[in-house]
Each structure stands twice: as structure tokens, then as C-alpha cells.
Design a protein around this motif. Structure first.
Motif, PDB file in Angstrom:
ATOM      1  N   ARG A 285       1.082  -0.820   0.188  1.00 45.50           N
ATOM      2  CA  ARG A 285       0.361  -0.281   0.384  1.00 45.50           C
ATOM      3  C   ARG A 285       1.183   1.305  -0.366  1.00 45.50           C
ATOM      4  NH1 ARG A 285      -3.664  -1.344   4.650  1.00 45.50           N
ATOM      5  NH2 ARG A 285      -2.415  -3.156   5.467  1.00 45.50           N
ATOM      6  N   PRO A 286       0.250   2.237  -0.457  1.00 47.16           N
ATOM      7  CA  PRO A 286       1.541   3.867  -0.368  1.00 47.16           C
ATOM      8  C   PRO A 286       1.877   4.420   0.582  1.00 47.16           C
ATOM      9  CG  PRO A 286      -1.107   4.010  -1.494  1.00 47.16           C
ATOM     10  CD  PRO A 286      -0.370   2.867  -0.741  1.00 47.16           C
ATOM     11  N   VAL A 287       2.943   5.022   0.853  1.00 47.28           N
ATOM     12  CA  VAL A 287       3.586   5.186   2.065  1.00 47.28           C
ATOM     13  C   VAL A 287       2.926   6.491   2.806  1.00 47.28           C
ATOM     14  CG1 VAL A 287       6.142   5.706   2.963  1.00 47.28           C
ATOM     15  CG2 VAL A 287       5.343   3.968   1.377  1.00 47.28           C
TER      16      VAL A 287
ATOM     17  N   ASP B  61      -0.234  11.215   9.585  1.00 40.93           N
ATOM     18  CA  ASP B  61      -1.727  11.611   8.619  1.00 40.93           C
ATOM     19  C   ASP B  61      -2.292  10.771   8.977  1.00 40.93           C
ATOM     20  OD1 ASP B  61      -2.874  10.640   4.758  1.00 40.93           O
ATOM     21  OD2 ASP B  61      -3.270  10.104   6.787  1.00 40.93           O
ATOM     22  N   PRO B  62      -3.429  11.058   9.847  1.00 44.25           N
ATOM     23  CA  PRO B  62      -4.477  10.343  10.852  1.00 44.25           C
ATOM     24  C   PRO B  62      -5.018   8.780  10.000  1.00 44.25           C
ATOM     25  CG  PRO B  62      -5.495  12.107   9.449  1.00 44.25           C
ATOM     26  CD  PRO B  62      -4.108  12.313   9.386  1.00 44.25           C
ATOM     27  N   ALA B  63      -4.625   8.826   8.750  1.00 42.93           N
ATOM     28  CA  ALA B  63      -4.826   7.058   8.338  1.00 42.93           C
ATOM     29  C   ALA B  63      -3.690   6.437   9.116  1.00 42.93           C
ATOM     30  CB  ALA B  63      -5.196   7.057   7.107  1.00 42.93           C
TER      31      ALA B  63
ATOM     32  N   GLU C 264       0.222   9.914  24.438  1.00 48.53           N
ATOM     33  CA  GLU C 264       0.469  10.944  23.956  1.00 48.53           C
ATOM     34  C   GLU C 264      -0.091  11.125  22.329  1.00 48.53           C
ATOM     35  OE1 GLU C 264       3.197  13.618  24.585  1.00 48.53           O
ATOM     36  OE2 GLU C 264       3.375  14.009  26.993  1.00 48.53           O
ATOM     37  N   ARG C 265       0.352   8.911  21.814  1.00 42.56           N
ATOM     38  CA  ARG C 265      -0.414   9.080  20.201  1.00 42.56           C
ATOM     39  C   ARG C 265       0.334   9.728  19.226  1.00 42.56           C
ATOM     40  NH1 ARG C 265      -1.971   4.577  22.157  1.00 42.56           N
ATOM     41  NH2 ARG C 265      -4.222   3.799  21.079  1.00 42.56           N
ATOM     42  N   ARG C 266       2.056   9.704  19.453  1.00 42.04           N
ATOM     43  CA  ARG C 266       3.001  10.614  18.878  1.00 42.04           C
ATOM     44  C   ARG C 266       4.448   9.348  18.843  1.00 42.04           C
ATOM     45  NH1 ARG C 266       6.509  13.178  21.466  1.00 42.04           N
ATOM     46  NH2 ARG C 266       5.745  12.975  24.019  1.00 42.04           N
ATOM     47  N   PHE C 267       5.071   9.699  17.546  1.00 39.82           N
ATOM     48  CA  PHE C 267       6.432   8.925  17.395  1.00 39.82           C
ATOM     49  C   PHE C 267       7.303   9.213  18.299  1.00 39.82           C
ATOM     50  CE2 PHE C 267       2.549   7.517  13.962  1.00 39.82           C
ATOM     51  CZ  PHE C 267       2.430   6.158  14.753  1.00 39.82           C
ATOM     52  N   PRO C 268       8.307   8.283  18.786  1.00 43.21           N
ATOM     53  CA  PRO C 268       9.901   8.929  19.382  1.00 43.21           C
ATOM     54  C   PRO C 268      10.348   9.140  17.712  1.00 43.21           C
ATOM     55  CG  PRO C 268       9.329   6.783  19.062  1.00 43.21           C
ATOM     56  CD  PRO C 268       8.065   6.999  18.649  1.00 43.21           C
ATOM     57  N   TYR C 269      10.131   8.569  16.528  1.00 41.69           N
ATOM     58  CA  TYR C 269      10.606   8.889  15.255  1.00 41.69           C
ATOM     59  C   TYR C 269       9.597   8.547  14.251  1.00 41.69           C
ATOM     60  CZ  TYR C 269      12.792   4.553  17.119  1.00 41.69           C
ATOM     61  OH  TYR C 269      11.843   3.132  17.901  1.00 41.69           O
ATOM     62  N   THR C 270      10.261   8.385  13.073  1.00 38.63           N
ATOM     63  CA  THR C 270       9.170   7.456  12.246  1.00 38.63           C
ATOM     64  C   THR C 270       9.278   6.085  12.040  1.00 38.63           C
ATOM     65  OG1 THR C 270      10.355   9.614  10.395  1.00 38.63           O
ATOM     66  CG2 THR C 270       8.659   8.106   9.780  1.00 38.63           C
ATOM     67  N   PRO C 271       7.788   5.706  12.255  1.00 39.87           N
ATOM     68  CA  PRO C 271       8.656   4.110  12.018  1.00 39.87           C
ATOM     69  C   PRO C 271       8.427   3.222  11.079  1.00 39.87           C
ATOM     70  CG  PRO C 271       5.956   5.470  13.074  1.00 39.87           C
ATOM     71  CD  PRO C 271       6.677   6.387  12.665  1.00 39.87           C
ATOM     72  N   SER C 272       8.550   2.406  11.185  1.00 45.90           N
ATOM     73  CA  SER C 272       8.826   1.361   9.656  1.00 45.90           C
ATOM     74  C   SER C 272       7.066   0.883   8.658  1.00 45.90           C
ATOM     75  CB  SER C 272       9.369   0.186   9.946  1.00 45.90           C
ATOM     76  OG  SER C 272      10.309   0.291  10.194  1.00 45.90           O
ATOM     77  N   VAL C 273       6.576   2.309   8.017  1.00 49.59           N
ATOM     78  CA  VAL C 273       5.335   2.512   8.362  1.00 49.59           C
ATOM     79  C   VAL C 273       4.970   1.476   7.491  1.00 49.59           C
ATOM     80  CG1 VAL C 273       4.121   3.678   6.171  1.00 49.59           C
ATOM     81  CG2 VAL C 273       5.472   5.278   7.623  1.00 49.59           C
TER      82      VAL C 273
END
Ligand SMILES: *Cc1c(COP(=O)(O)O)cnc(C)c1O
Length: 395
Positions: free
Chosen positions: A27-29, A34-36, A239-248
Motif C-alpha cells: 500500500r502507498p507509504v 497522517d490520521p489514517a 500521547e499518540r505520538r512517535f519517538p521517530y518515524t516508524p517503519s510504515v
């Protein structure tokens, strides 16, 4: 000339993946805020909780399961802490390096690598060493094709107030576990073993006592690090944040394999692993080969380890299977190299009568090619004869 790809990956992980998983993976990265994607990550975490069958917090760390294992050691072990490390194979012994790296003192309870830990020995070790704070154990020792009675061990650890760190990387999905009931404080799994996913993530279940131990870590709690589990608590869980970009994309694949497992149902999912593992052992024995585990009761659901017969070299057997017939299986690993080979059966793509039949048939053909006497069909026949319960329609 490039090497031909295999027809079947029947190794001991990473494993063959279902077409549906590949479709979901591509699926597209999405942008990670993005809320999705936030929604997808939350749904995936929820599915993971169901697969772990736990009400504890779950954390998905963004690296191969070794990250989760090192993070567990780094987050809970303070300098001078005594850790009872149970060793029944390569991964158990390996964990000692993490204990030492983070200043822990190891007390080792070891058995030969074809055996499993006796829970009563754990009780005796904890009685003899009153200062032990943590216990580390490998649930399913993939390199030896054995499994440890983690449920009994975890319950004993709990009686002594000892926190457990459990490597269930190849255990989750192969056996019906429950972190609460089994006394697993930090449990680490991987998507690329029994769940039949792609490698690259650490799937963790964390008990309240384990969170407390992380907060009490000396000289200070581990934060602001790729190894920090607390960073994930502070960001994602709170807080529904990420410490860094996850492996989408890996999260897409994880969501997919968790859904697939839950559609089958965890009880049946684990049951299928047990059925195929049993059939595989019957097949191997019918060929006159010996299982590596000392007793069949301790044989793992994830992979069948088989002693290399006298006069049969590992490279000759696996090389023939891979090069002539396109079937990849696994060698012995670490100090088990050259002593055994392993037939993988993990995840929906490997765990099926069709793949087991192909695996055993090609094993028979290849053994004959290199001079081991084979009654053709004996292994496949013995395996199929015991697969009386299998039905693709049962969900
Ligand atoms: C696969 C596996 C791991 C992860 O190790 P890798 O060598 O990176 O695959 C850890 N523990 C166990 C028991 C495993 O089977």
C-alpha cells in the motif's frame, strides 16, 4: 550470473509470506502523522494485544526482535542486578552478553542444547540465590528446535517476586500463551516467525511490574535512546505520538498477519503449528532420521531440528535441496553448525500439508541423491497419515 531464487522458503525464519501479506505491504507509504496511519498503528497495536492474548500494554519497536531483547535488558537491568539466565540453546547463551553489557551479574542455569529447562531446577536456583531480581528465558529455541516450559517457569518466578524477560520470538503463535497467566513481564516476539510476517519489528508485551522496574532503573531510567521502551510509553502510549518515524510499510505487513492469525483464531492457529510440527517429526522418523531434541515432548512447534546422519554433510544435503530443487531449509546455527538441519514450519504459508509434503518429498529425493538410503514416500506418507485433523475450511 545471479543466483536463482528458491521456489519455496521452508527455512526457520524469516519465512514464506502469504500473497495477502505482500498485497497489504505494498500500500502507498503514508506520512506517519497522517490520521489514517495513526489509526492504522492504533488498530495494529490492538490486534497485537489480541494475538498476545493480554491486557498488558504492547509496544512495537522498530527493528528486528534483537532490538526488543536488547531494549529489555538495557531498560530493566541496573548495574549490579542479579539475573538468572536460563540457557538451553544459542539464543539463551547470547542473552548473557546483554546482561553483562548493562552491568548485570549472571547466574546461569544451563542444560545441553538438545534439552529443556526443568522448572524445579529454576525453583532450586531461586532458593539458592535470594538476591535475584530478573529471570531471562527463551521460550522457543529455534536453533535447537526445542521449547522451554515458560508457563511453569514464569509462575515460579512470580512466587519469588522475580521479573521475567521472555524471548518468545519464535514462540508467539506456535503455542497458546498468555503473558498474565504465564508470568511474562517483558515478552518479545517477531513477526517473521510463527506469525508468518516480514522481519524488521519487535513485538513486545510489558507488565505493570516491568514498567515500574524501568522507572526504577539506576542511575536513571533509560530515555532518549533507540533502545528505550519508556520513550514509546511517553510518546505512543500516552500521547499518540512517535519517538521517530516508524517503519510504515512493515506496520502494514504486521497489521495484515495479525488480522490473518485472528481470523483463524489463536487457538486454531497454534494448533495448526502443533499439527504440522507433529506430522513433520513423524515424517523425519519414518526416514530413519533422528530428531535433535532429546525427547519429543520438548520439540518446538516452529521448526523440526534433525540430526545429520553419519556421513551426510550439511552443505551436501541443504545444497542439493536448494540448488537442484529450489527448496531452502536451515542449517545448524552457532555451535550446532554441522550437527543438525532444520525444517521450518511457521506462519500460514509454511504451515500447511501442501508445503510439508513438498518439503519432505524434496528431502527424500535429496537424501537419495547424496547416497542416503531412502524408501521413497516413507516420510511424506508418515506425515500425511497423522494429519487427520486438518481442514482449511475450519476457521
Ligand atoms: C529469530 C529469533 C530471534 C531473532 O534473531 P535473528 O538472528 O535476528 O533472527 C531471537 N530469538 C529467537 C529464539 C529467534 O528464533
Amino acid at each position: 550470473m545471479t543466483t536463482q531464487w528458491p521456489r519455496l522458503n521452508l527455512a526457520a525464519g524469516p519465512v514464506e509470506v502469504m500473497p495477502r501479506t505482500l498485497r497489504d505491504l505494498e500500500r502507498p507509504v503514508l506520512y506517519h502523522y497522517d490520521p489514517a496511519f495513526i489509526e492504522l498503528f492504533a488498530r495494529t497495536s490492538d490486534l497485537l494485544r489480541q494475538v498476545f492474548r493480554t491486557n498488558y500494554d504492547v509496544v512495537i519497536m522498530q527493528g528486528e526482535a534483537i532490538l526488543g531483547l536488547e531494549a529489555a535488558a538495557a531498560s530493566v537491568i541496573s548495574p549490579g542486578d542479579k539475573v538468572l539466565n536460563l540457557v538451553s540453546g544459542v539464543f539463551g547463551k547470547w542473552f548473557e552478553d546483554f546482561i553483562h553489557k548493562y552491568g548485570g551479574e549472571t547466574i546461569e542455569l544451563a542444560v545441553p542444547y538438545d534439552d529443556a529447562i526443568d522448572p524445579e531446577d529454576v525453583r532450586r536456583a531461586l532458593q539458592a540465590n535470594p538476591g535475584v531480581k530478573f529471570l531471562s528465558v527463551v521460550h522457543s529455541e529455534t536453533p535447537s528446535g526445542t521449547h522451554n516450559p515458560v508457563r511453569e517457569i514464569g509462575q515460579i518466578a512470580r512466587e519469588f517476586g522475580v521479573l521475567t524477560m521472555v524471548d518468545t520470538v519464535s514462540g508467539l503463535g506456535g503455542e497458546l500463551l498468555s503473558p498474565e497467566e504465564w508470568g511474562m513481564d517483558v515478552a518479545v516476539a517477531g513477526p517473521q516467525k510463527c506469525l508468518g510476517g516480514t522481519p524488521g519489528l519487535s513485538l513486545m508485551s510489558i507488565s505493570p511490574a516491568a514498567w515500574q522496574a524501568m522507572e526504577a532503573h539506576k542511575p536513571a531510567p533509560l530515555r532518549g535512546s533507540f533502545l528505550s521502551i519508556l520513550d514509546w510509553k511517553r510518546t505512543w502510549l500516552e500521547e499518540r505520538r512517535f519517538p521517530y518515524t516508524p517503519s510504515v510499510s512493515e506496520i502494514y505487513a504486521l497489521e495484515s498477519v495479525l488480522e490473518q492469525a485472528l481470523e483463524i483464531g489463536m487457538e486454531r492457529f497454534a494448533g495448526r503449528h502443533q499439527q504440522i510440527a507433529h506430522a513433520c517429526r513423524e515424517g523425519v522418523k519414518a526416514l530413519g532420521l533422528e530428531l535433535w531434541p532429546a525427547r519429543e515432548e520438548i520439540a518446538a512447534a516452529c521448526a523440526t531440528a534433525v540430526k545429520l546422519p553419519d556421513g551426510i554433510a550439511d552443505e551436501a544435503l541443504r545444497g542439493t535441496m536448494r540448488e537442484r530443487y529450489g527448496v531452502m531449509i536451515s542449517p545448524g546455527y552457532g555451535e550446532l553448525k554441522g550437527k543438525l538441519f532444520r525444517l521450518g514450519h511457521m506462519g500460514p504459508a509454511q504451515v500447511h500439508p501442501t508445503t510439508l509434503a513438498a518439503q519432505l518429498a524434496v528431502l527424500e529425493r535429496s537424501l537419495a541423491d547424496i547416497g542416503y538410503p531412502v524408501a521413497f514416500g516413507a516420510g511424506v506418507g508418515a506425515a500425511m497419515a497423522v494429519l487427520t485433523e486438518w481442514d482449511d475450511r475450519t476457521r
